[in-house]
Every structure is written in C-alpha cells, then in structure tokens.
Design a protein around this motif. Structure first.
Motif, PDB file in Angstrom:
ATOM      1  N   LEU A   1      -4.095   7.696  -0.641  1.00  0.00           N
ATOM      2  CA  LEU A   1      -5.053   8.318  -1.253  1.00  0.00           C
ATOM      3  C   LEU A   1      -6.045   7.280  -1.847  1.00  0.00           C
ATOM      4  O   LEU A   1      -7.201   7.487  -1.578  1.00  0.00           O
ATOM      5  CB  LEU A   1      -4.668   9.309  -2.327  1.00  0.00           C
ATOM      6  CG  LEU A   1      -3.837  10.753  -1.714  1.00  0.00           C
ATOM      7  CD1 LEU A   1      -3.499  11.319  -2.925  1.00  0.00           C
ATOM      8  CD2 LEU A   1      -4.728  11.462  -0.753  1.00  0.00           C
ATOM      9  N   ALA A   2      -5.638   6.238  -2.342  1.00  0.00           N
ATOM     10  CA  ALA A   2      -6.504   5.455  -2.739  1.00  0.00           C
ATOM     11  C   ALA A   2      -7.252   4.710  -1.653  1.00  0.00           C
ATOM     12  O   ALA A   2      -8.608   4.376  -1.771  1.00  0.00           O
ATOM     13  CB  ALA A   2      -5.764   4.229  -3.624  1.00  0.00           C
ATOM     14  N   ALA A   3      -6.677   4.315  -0.659  1.00  0.00           N
ATOM     15  CA  ALA A   3      -7.301   3.672   0.538  1.00  0.00           C
ATOM     16  C   ALA A   3      -8.364   4.674   1.125  1.00  0.00           C
ATOM     17  O   ALA A   3      -9.489   4.298   1.271  1.00  0.00           O
ATOM     18  CB  ALA A   3      -6.149   3.245   1.402  1.00  0.00           C
ATOM     19  N   SER A   4      -7.701   5.841   1.252  1.00  0.00           N
ATOM     20  CA  SER A   4      -8.805   6.879   1.701  1.00  0.00           C
ATOM     21  C   SER A   4      -9.883   6.897   0.870  1.00  0.00           C
ATOM     22  O   SER A   4     -11.165   6.923   1.513  1.00  0.00           O
ATOM     23  CB  SER A   4      -8.100   8.217   1.968  1.00  0.00           C
ATOM     24  OG  SER A   4      -8.883   9.359   1.898  1.00  0.00           O
TER      25      SER A   4
ATOM     26  N   GLU B   1       0.467  15.587   7.176  1.00  0.00           N
ATOM     27  CA  GLU B   1       0.406  15.241   5.825  1.00  0.00           C
ATOM     28  C   GLU B   1       0.770  13.706   5.767  1.00  0.00           C
ATOM     29  O   GLU B   1       0.188  13.086   4.657  1.00  0.00           O
ATOM     30  CB  GLU B   1       1.182  16.134   5.059  1.00  0.00           C
ATOM     31  CG  GLU B   1       0.289  17.499   4.430  1.00  0.00           C
ATOM     32  CD  GLU B   1       0.678  18.481   5.802  1.00  0.00           C
ATOM     33  OE1 GLU B   1       1.287  18.258   6.814  1.00  0.00           O
ATOM     34  OE2 GLU B   1      -0.034  19.603   5.623  1.00  0.00           O
ATOM     35  N   VAL B   2       1.674  13.178   6.283  1.00  0.00           N
ATOM     36  CA  VAL B   2       2.314  11.854   5.956  1.00  0.00           C
ATOM     37  C   VAL B   2       1.114  11.028   6.341  1.00  0.00           C
ATOM     38  O   VAL B   2       1.155  10.014   5.768  1.00  0.00           O
ATOM     39  CB  VAL B   2       3.306  11.287   6.900  1.00  0.00           C
ATOM     40  CG1 VAL B   2       4.753  12.025   6.416  1.00  0.00           C
ATOM     41  CG2 VAL B   2       3.220  11.638   8.226  1.00  0.00           C
ATOM     42  N   ASN B   3       0.155  11.353   7.020  1.00  0.00           N
ATOM     43  CA  ASN B   3      -0.998  10.401   7.385  1.00  0.00           C
ATOM     44  C   ASN B   3      -1.902  10.279   6.154  1.00  0.00           C
ATOM     45  O   ASN B   3      -2.706   9.180   6.037  1.00  0.00           O
ATOM     46  CB  ASN B   3      -1.954  10.854   8.692  1.00  0.00           C
ATOM     47  CG  ASN B   3      -1.369  10.541   9.982  1.00  0.00           C
ATOM     48  OD1 ASN B   3      -0.540   9.449   9.884  1.00  0.00           O
ATOM     49  ND2 ASN B   3      -1.726  11.244  11.105  1.00  0.00           N
ATOM     50  N   VAL B   4      -1.724  11.441   5.249  1.00  0.00           N
ATOM     51  CA  VAL B   4      -2.777  11.203   3.876  1.00  0.00           C
ATOM     52  C   VAL B   4      -1.630  10.861   2.968  1.00  0.00           C
ATOM     53  O   VAL B   4      -2.171  10.883   1.777  1.00  0.00           O
ATOM     54  CB  VAL B   4      -3.471  12.500   3.767  1.00  0.00           C
ATOM     55  CG1 VAL B   4      -4.637  12.568   4.867  1.00  0.00           C
ATOM     56  CG2 VAL B   4      -2.681  13.667   3.605  1.00  0.00           C
TER      57      VAL B   4
ATOM     58  N   ALA C   1       2.930   6.600  -7.587  1.00  0.00           N
ATOM     59  CA  ALA C   1       3.877   7.632  -6.997  1.00  0.00           C
ATOM     60  C   ALA C   1       5.221   6.543  -6.722  1.00  0.00           C
ATOM     61  O   ALA C   1       6.210   7.001  -6.756  1.00  0.00           O
ATOM     62  CB  ALA C   1       3.421   7.925  -5.215  1.00  0.00           C
ATOM     63  N   ARG C   2       4.886   5.508  -6.660  1.00  0.00           N
ATOM     64  CA  ARG C   2       6.104   4.407  -6.394  1.00  0.00           C
ATOM     65  C   ARG C   2       6.843   4.270  -7.815  1.00  0.00           C
ATOM     66  O   ARG C   2       8.092   4.472  -7.992  1.00  0.00           O
ATOM     67  CB  ARG C   2       5.643   3.121  -5.945  1.00  0.00           C
ATOM     68  CG  ARG C   2       5.593   2.982  -4.391  1.00  0.00           C
ATOM     69  CD  ARG C   2       4.672   1.986  -3.875  1.00  0.00           C
ATOM     70  NE  ARG C   2       4.398   1.911  -2.629  1.00  0.00           N
ATOM     71  CZ  ARG C   2       5.104   1.131  -1.654  1.00  0.00           C
ATOM     72  NH1 ARG C   2       5.703   0.141  -1.951  1.00  0.00           N
ATOM     73  NH2 ARG C   2       4.743   1.447  -0.162  1.00  0.00           N
TER      74      ARG C   2
ATOM     75  N   LEU D   1       1.632  12.282  -5.873  1.00  0.00           N
ATOM     76  CA  LEU D   1       0.332  12.345  -5.061  1.00  0.00           C
ATOM     77  C   LEU D   1      -0.462  11.241  -5.177  1.00  0.00           C
ATOM     78  O   LEU D   1      -1.161  10.978  -4.477  1.00  0.00           O
ATOM     79  CB  LEU D   1      -0.306  13.544  -5.592  1.00  0.00           C
ATOM     80  CG  LEU D   1       0.121  14.988  -4.919  1.00  0.00           C
ATOM     81  CD1 LEU D   1      -0.657  16.059  -5.639  1.00  0.00           C
ATOM     82  CD2 LEU D   1      -0.100  14.874  -3.387  1.00  0.00           C
ATOM     83  N   HIS D   2      -0.099  10.416  -6.246  1.00  0.00           N
ATOM     84  CA  HIS D   2      -1.118   9.192  -6.352  1.00  0.00           C
ATOM     85  C   HIS D   2      -0.501   8.037  -5.359  1.00  0.00           C
ATOM     86  O   HIS D   2       0.276   7.110  -5.849  1.00  0.00           O
ATOM     87  CB  HIS D   2      -0.794   8.431  -7.910  1.00  0.00           C
ATOM     88  CG  HIS D   2      -1.361   9.633  -8.974  1.00  0.00           C
ATOM     89  ND1 HIS D   2      -2.545  10.184  -9.097  1.00  0.00           N
ATOM     90  CD2 HIS D   2      -0.529  10.338  -9.711  1.00  0.00           C
ATOM     91  CE1 HIS D   2      -2.859  10.980 -10.051  1.00  0.00           C
ATOM     92  NE2 HIS D   2      -1.301  11.039 -10.328  1.00  0.00           N
TER      93      HIS D   2
END
Lengths: 207, 207, 207, 207, 207, 207
Positions: free
Chosen positions: F187-190, E76-79, A15-16, F182-183
């Motif tokens: 998400l990776a941490a989750s 959504e910012v939390n995910v 994303a970054r 989205l990446h």
C-alpha cells in the motif's frame, strides 16, 4: 511481547510488526497453556496476589485452590489490552456467572478468594495462607495419584473435549476412547479379586 | 459392557473386541440418555447414594432435586475407566465450577447434597429424605403439567439446542421454531378472554 | 409479533404467515440484542418486576445488578410459547445451574434477586431498591469509563467470541485481535511514565 | 407426511399440527438416512428416474454409480416445499459446485448422469442401463468385501466424522479410533507372512 | 477502506486506527454480502473482467453464469492484503478443488471461464458474451420465479444453513422449518387438482 | 507406529498400549501436517507412486501438481487400518466428489493423475514426468515468492480458517486480521507510485 516486532527492525511496516506480534503471542499462549496439554491433572494452589498472567496460568489448570488471603485481578485493561494468554478464553467456560466475570474483566477490580468461589473459579478456599493451601493441594494430588493413571488421564482428556464440543459429540468421543482404554489393570485386578497395582504411565507429560 | 466383546468369540483380534465394545457403549448411552429425548421435562429426585451410573442418569434429566441426605460420587476412576455414559459429556455444560467438577471426577470423592448445590448440579436440597424430595419433585411436575404442553416441549427443545450451539444459531433456531409453533390454544384462549384448556400432546414420548 | 402475518392478508396460506412471523421475530431479536452489538459494555440495573421481555433484555447485557426487591419470571410458557427473543439462547451460557434454569423456564415461577444470584444471573444484589441499584450501576460504569476504551471494547468482543467458540479458537482470535490492537495510548503512556489520557472512540455504538 | 397432523385430530391448533409434522419428518429422515448409520459402505446404483426422495436416498449412501440413461431431479420445489429428508443437508458437503447445486434445487430442472458427474454427485457413469450399472456396483461391492471389515468400517466412520468436523478435530478422533482399532488380523497376518483371513463383523448393521 | 482510520484523526494511536478499520471492513462485508441475506435467489451473470471485489460479489450470490470471454482474478495479494470482503470465506465452501483455489489466491493469476468451471465456481459457461449470458441468467430467473416462492426461499435458507452446519444439525433445522412451512398453496392446489397460483411474498428482500 | 506400545513393556495392559499408540499417532500427525503450519504456501509436485503416507503428505500441502504418470492409492485398508495421518481428515474438505473419494478409500484402488484431477485433488496434470512437474511447481513458487509475503501468508491463514469455520466466522476473522495487517509495503508503494520491495518475513517457518 513485542520483541518479535523488534525482530523485524525499526521502520518495518506495521503489518510485519503485527505479524511478529502474532507469532509471539501464539508462542506465549502455548507456554502458559502447558497445564492443559499435560497428561495428568494440574492443581493450582494460590496465595497472595494472583494478577494478570497469574490468572492466565491458573485458568489453564484443572483444579484451583485458594488461600483465604488470596487476592485476584484480571488486570490487563489497566495496561490497555485485552487479556490474550488464556483468561478470556478459559473463564467463560469454567465459571458460572458471566455478569461477575465481565464486571471483573472490564474494571480490573481486585477480588477476594470468597469472590473467586462465588464466581466458580476456585473449588476450595483454604484458611491459613500459602502453607495450608499447598498442603491441601498436595493431599488432593496424592489422592489422584492413587487412582488408575489411565482412568485419570482419560477423564481429563474427555472433560477437555466436553468443554469444547456438544454433548452428542462428546458421547461419541468417549465411546471410542473407552473402546481403546477399557482393558485396564483395574478391571483385571477386580476380576482377580486383588488390589490393583498401578505403574506410572511411560509417556511424556504432554499428549 | 463387555458382552459385545465376547460376541466376537475368544481369540478375536483386539480391534474386533474394541469394535463390539464401541457398539455396546453407544447402545448403553442411548438408553441412559432417554430423558433428554423425552418430549416433556424429566425431573430427578434423589436420596441416599447416587454413584457412577446414577450420576449419568440424573445428568440427562432436566431438573435435579436432592434429599439432604443424598451422597454423590463420580466413581468411574475407581474401576479404572473414564465415565462414558453421560456424566463427563453433560456436567461441564450444566454446572458452574469446573475446578470442583474435575476434582470430583479425578478423585471419585463422595460429595454431599450441599456440595452438589455449590457445584450447580441440583437446584434444590430438600430436608426430609426420600419422601420429602419425591413430594417436592411431584409438586414441580404438577406445576409444569398445568402449562401449555406445546410451550413446555418447545422450551425444552430450544434449551437443549442452546446448550450445544452459539447464541446466534439458537436465535435463528427458536425463530424458526416459533414460526411453526406460535398458534397455540394459549393465544387463542387469551384472545377469547377464556382460560386455556390443554389436551395432552398425542405424540410419543420422544422426538 | 403477528403484524407480519397480517401483512400477508387474511386467507394467506399458513406457510406465508409463518414466513412473516419468522421475519418479525428476527427483527425483534435484532432490536433486543442491541446491547451485545454495542461496542462498550452495557450494565443492566433492575428493580421491581423483570418479566418475559425484561429477561430477554438483561440477558443481552454485559453485567446485571439487581435491587434486593427485584422479582423475576421467565414467563413465556404462560402465554403458550417458548421464549424467543434471547432468554433461552443466552441464559444457558451465562449462568451456572441448568437444573434451576430449566425449572424456572418450565414453570414461569417468580424468583427473587437472591435466587437470581444463586442461578448466576446477577453479579450483585443491592439493598435499597431502584435508587440504590442505579447508583451502584453508575459507579461501575464510571470505573469502566476510566479505563482504556480500546482495551474495554476488545475485552468485550473477545469475551463474546469465547462464549461461542472453543478455547483454541478463542486463543487464535485474541492473538490476531491483539496483533492489531496492542499499540495503545496506555502502553505509550506507560513507556513515557505519564498518566494515559483516553479520548472516546470515534466509532458508532455498534460493531 | 401429514398423518401426524391428522393424529392430533381435526380442529387441533396449528402448533400441535406442526409438532406432529416435526415428529413425522424426523422419523422419515431417520429411515431414509439408514445407509449412513450402516457399519459397512452402501453403494447406490441408479438407472432411469431419480426424483425427489430418490435423491434423498442416494445422498445418504457412500458411493453413487449412474447408468448413462439416468435422469435426476431435486423436484421438491414443484410440490411447494424445501427438500427435507436429506438432499439439502448432504449435497452441499459431498459435491463440488454450489452454483450448479442451487440452480438445480431452485428450478427442479431434470439433469443427466453427465450433469451429475459434473456436479460431483456420482463417481461413475456406466453405459448400458440398469443391468450394467448394477454389475459395476456389485463388482465394487465385491472388492470392498475382500478388505478388512474393521478397516473399511473404520474408514467409513472417520470419513463421516471428517465431513462434519474441522481437520484438527478429525485428526484427534482418528488417533483415538486407531488406538482402539490398530490390532487387526491384517497386521497379524502381515507379521506372520500369511494371507489375512477376514471373518464378518458380528455386529448389527448399524452403529 | 481507511476512511474510518482517518475518522480517528491524524496521530491517533494505531490501535484506534485498527479499530476503525475493523468497523469499516465489517460494514463493507455486510454490503457486499447482501445477496446472501436476500430472501430470493440471486443470479450473477458475468462477462469481461471479474477482479477482486467482483469475485467477492459473485461469491455471495446463489448461482454464477459466465460468458465465455469472462476473465477472473482473485487479485488482492497484488495490493498487499488478504481478500477480506467474502472471497476467502465463500470459495472454499462452494467450489471443489482447493489446490486450484489456493493457487489462484496466492498468485492473483488471471483465469478463464473454463478454469472457473473446472474450479466449480460457475455452473454454466455461455458462448456469446455479455448479451448471451444475461439472457441465460434471465431465463433461469424466470424459471425460478414460476415456482412457489415459499419453497424457493426455504430451499435457499436451508442450503445456506447446510453450508455452515453438520448434516445432523441441518436435518433438525429443515424439519423444524417444514413444520412451519408445509401448508402451502402448492399443496392446496395439488389436493384441489388445480394449478397453483403464487402471489409474491410480502416480505422485504432480506431476512 | 507401535514403538510407543513397546515402550510400556511386554505384558502391559492393553489400555496402556493404546495410550502409547495414541501419543505416537498424534506425534506422527504433527510431523506430517507441518506444511499446514508453515507460514508460506507449500507446493507438492508428485510423479510415480503416491501411496498411503504419500497421500497424507500432499493432503497437508496448499497446492498439488501431478506428473501425468503419477499413480495414487489411499492404501491403508490394505494394511487393515483407517488412514490416520491426514488423508481422511483433509480430503473430504479439499476435493469435490465424495462418492469417488469414498470409493477410493474403501478399495485402496490405484488412480491416475487424470482421476486425481476429476476428484479435485490436484490442480494441474503436467505432461513429462518428474522433471516437468518439478519445473512447473518451481515456476509457481517463483510467482508466489514475488508477491507481498504478508499478503500471501495472510491469505493462507485465512483460507485455512475458512476451511474449518462458517462463512460468518471467517468474515469476522479476516476483518480482525486485516485490521492488523493492512499497513503494508504494497500500500505504501502504491501511494508513492513506486514498485513495492519485499523483504522476507523474519519469522520462523511455522506460526
């Protein structure tokens, strides 16, 4: 175009990297579209190969002249991307045959100056190569430079507005524009029955 | 165009003069763009010189025929202003070569009927001067007058909407339009296997 | 197109009939405009008669080739309605001579492949009838199929966006698009100095 | 609203009746939306019942004051139609709670001045009935009348433009507007350290 | 939401994964925005937690009622993503305080039914939890169901159009709409001085 | 704001003065609207007087908090001009009561923090003056800084897009945005069941 991505460092999350790419593309677009922000008209005179970024650059100009030996290609699909610096944004609005435009954009096929004229991309095909097309463009530039700079700059700005707005919106815009810009040396000279004398506009090149 | 300014009196502050000019230009635009508000199509048949306001007028028509001796010029830069009565609003949308259009608008250069055809401004160049082009336009008018007036008026209105909206917006608009306008004499006649008989629309000329 | 009206039953009030018609037209539009939603380009190769709905269908395609014997007509005014399935929505945006377009739409006059080329509706007139034009279209399809599918699909989507948005909006859109779509097999292959190998996109035909 | 339909005569095909209705509705809209075209601000002061067309009328005004006994209703669904003279066009843009707006439009439910304030439709609820709300509106009118008419008229026009355009488009518009309208009596008076003296604008009420 | 990405297989280039994601998000959006395409109004009655997708869903409805114990969060910012199923598209247009909206979207902070009312997101806060809010919503639904379905469906469609178009565009749209939809049972009954009798619309739920 | 005019020299024709003014206003607008181009959200905390340019500045911010002693005025009509640096462009879109907004803009009347809350201009009125409101704003900033910067920056950009586009256009935009974005670390941490660790975005402040 991916230096920005590198700026985030190896192993940055995708994303970054995408975010950096976005910033880089926006910056690149702003540079290449400078002719559009230029207060006075910009004329592109092309000869030889006009490929990829070359198309982006001339698309942002006001007038396009081509030498009869010019060869064009919207070649970005060959490097696996959609052209993102101006070609796809400008060409559907400034030409007159979407079927031909899409065909050229999907195939990256080379096309001639005559094809460019059929597409509506250039207004003049000049025999005699780079020298001749440059001469023709300079002659056009001299003609434009002899006109009222306020009128020419206003015409450019109003035409750019018209490209992106409805007829009604543009009529409103030009009415307000001329409420500001009608008192010119041209009118003064015309009333005084003398030849107008134009000084250059003391404004920076862009607006 | 500056009567309005005078209406404010000598010594009025420039803002008021501008305000009056704005009102005058809007009124002038409304007059010259009447062909667009006309319910039925308007055909322009031109011969000889079509200069400045002449271009504004034909730009607001539906169809443009030119005699082969017609000579055109977007000449407003010569009087020091941007064309403000319709030319710059309409031409980018109804023609197919912005490079040529801008060149003509920045230079006020004269252009021929053949150039106008290349630009996409006229649909037919008629040999034989004013008489011949008028004949051709009247023949076209007669053909259109033989069609269902509801269908022709609807086609005009939907095309004008399409010029100023996205494809999706126009598809929605025409769907609603035809929900109102599908029950016509044409369909009734077709079901009854007889020739349709069209009465004129009892509406004023504009909508 | 009036089955929906019937669905409301005989004697339904006209508003309900109109409502049903609206639904039917929207459904019909969605079907005929499928080529636009298709992820990959769609090429129309036409020969013989292209009338009414035929024009709606090719208008929604990306590229149009015509056999030299093709004969076209925007014939809806002959049945008393404004064309409502795509012709009037698409053609003002994809061609380059509104005068000619309106003339054809108001008269339902037949026009030739050469006229279609002048209008900017087709990009190629192919001598030799249906067989030859089909061959030419298939050759074009093969060329496009050899390109990166991500790049071609992206180019299509960005061009469709450009048709309906301002230059600035499209530049923003394509910048975001490429932030997502720049990592392609083409770039990878180019870095590895090998020929790219494209697999088909595992997505449904439409997006 | 169906006189136009009658104008076509009994037995006219429904498409012609629809066409006449369209013309009539457009004419009606133009009349009721006159406050928006008025150069100076228009203040609506309401008391008692504000129903159907009453809402259309106040929606086209600049400022709305309500007596505390005012009772409102978007009542068109009760007569079987969608409100077509301005209510549905204006209210989504000038209020702040679409959930409440749609609820009121679908039910034709009466709502109080307090509800109108919650919706964002009125800026002031004035205790004391028609007399008091009229006083308050006149006081506001007097305050506005004491300001520079060029500044007030410009502020109105720019706010109306802002309602219908993007932030970027409005910034461009107001910049051009002020290029025309910055030299005012206010500025002159301020430089001369004297009180500004405003004459009325010698323009017709509408622009 | 990343099944589509998987469809391309492990090791697919990132552009293809992005392409699949795009398709998946578009499909998800289409599902969650079904209330907007529904011909009749959709009322959301919420109690307890309304988080993330919950906000997307109610944002696509016409009317929102909240139990006084409802708790909301644009989470959504939390995910780690921007909300992409409708919240950010709808809320700026249907509420009346962007400062509060952005604050809630950037922080994912929980907010109460009272906060939602201040934001302009809900039109009614109902004491008594899920049972009471459901009752209130059903009562509203019954009221709407008693009105002319053609008028209610038209009002919905015209309001949705107004949200996304200028005042002038919506006035034109509703004029054409009513040219089709003015002959209703309501008007017939009113002329015959009898109570109108509404049958359900025989159209599918969506348009 | 009239230095530009001076740059053209005394006695320059008024059109040139207007042209210089236009350039100056555009430059001024660009400076004051910097908060909108900033990648991360900008919070305005105001106390005391917020007049003229003060309103322009906070209008370009994301979130507005006011001390309970704050006093506002859209005071440009008092100096004889329409506010041209952002107030009139932003406020109709970010607040919820146009009647109140226009009243304030036409009268230059002072309004309190409570009025600003009713207008929908501020999301929080903080008792305790400048110190307290600064504390509240910093607390909000800290909360936002704890979230995924990619998600927050994306949410800002998508909300700004939503303000200026239709719902359908914004749904398309956010779908493409998230195909790129989205990446994330979130998400990776989750997936790894660990707390996400956010590094700052290595991009310049503006995009």
């Amino acid at each position: 175009m991916n230096q920005g991505g590198l700026a985030e460092g190896v192993g940055a999350d995708p994303a970054r990297t995408s975010f950096s790419m976005l910033r880089d593309v926006k910056e690149f677009q702003a540079a290449i579209n400078a002719p559009e922000r230029c207060v006075v008209p910009v004329i592109a005179a092309v000869a030889g190969h006009v490929l990829g970024l070359g198309i982006d650059i001339i698309a942002a100009c006001d007038v396009r002249y081509a030498a009869d030996d010019a060869q064009f290609s919207i070649m970005e699909v060959n490097v696996g991307i959609a052209a993102d610096i101006g070609t796809l944004a400008h060409l559907p609005k400034i030409t007159g045959n979407h079927s031909l435009l899409r065909e050229l954009a999907y195939t990256a096929a080379p096309f001639s100056a005559a094809d460019a004229a059929q597409l509506g991309l250039v207004s003049r095909v000049v025999p005699g190569g780079a020298t001749a097309v440059t001469s023709a463009a300079l002659a056009l530039a001299r003609t434009i430079a002899g006109k009222s700079p306020v009128a020419v700059a206003g015409t450019k700005r109003v035409l750019l507005h018209a490209r992106d707005h409805t007829v009604a919106e543009n009529l409103e815009y030009v009415a307000v524009w001329n409420a500001a810009m009608l008192h010119t040396e041209s009118l003064a000279a015309s009333r005084a029955r003398r030849a107008p004398q134009f000084k250059p506009l003391r404004t920076p090149a862009k607006l």
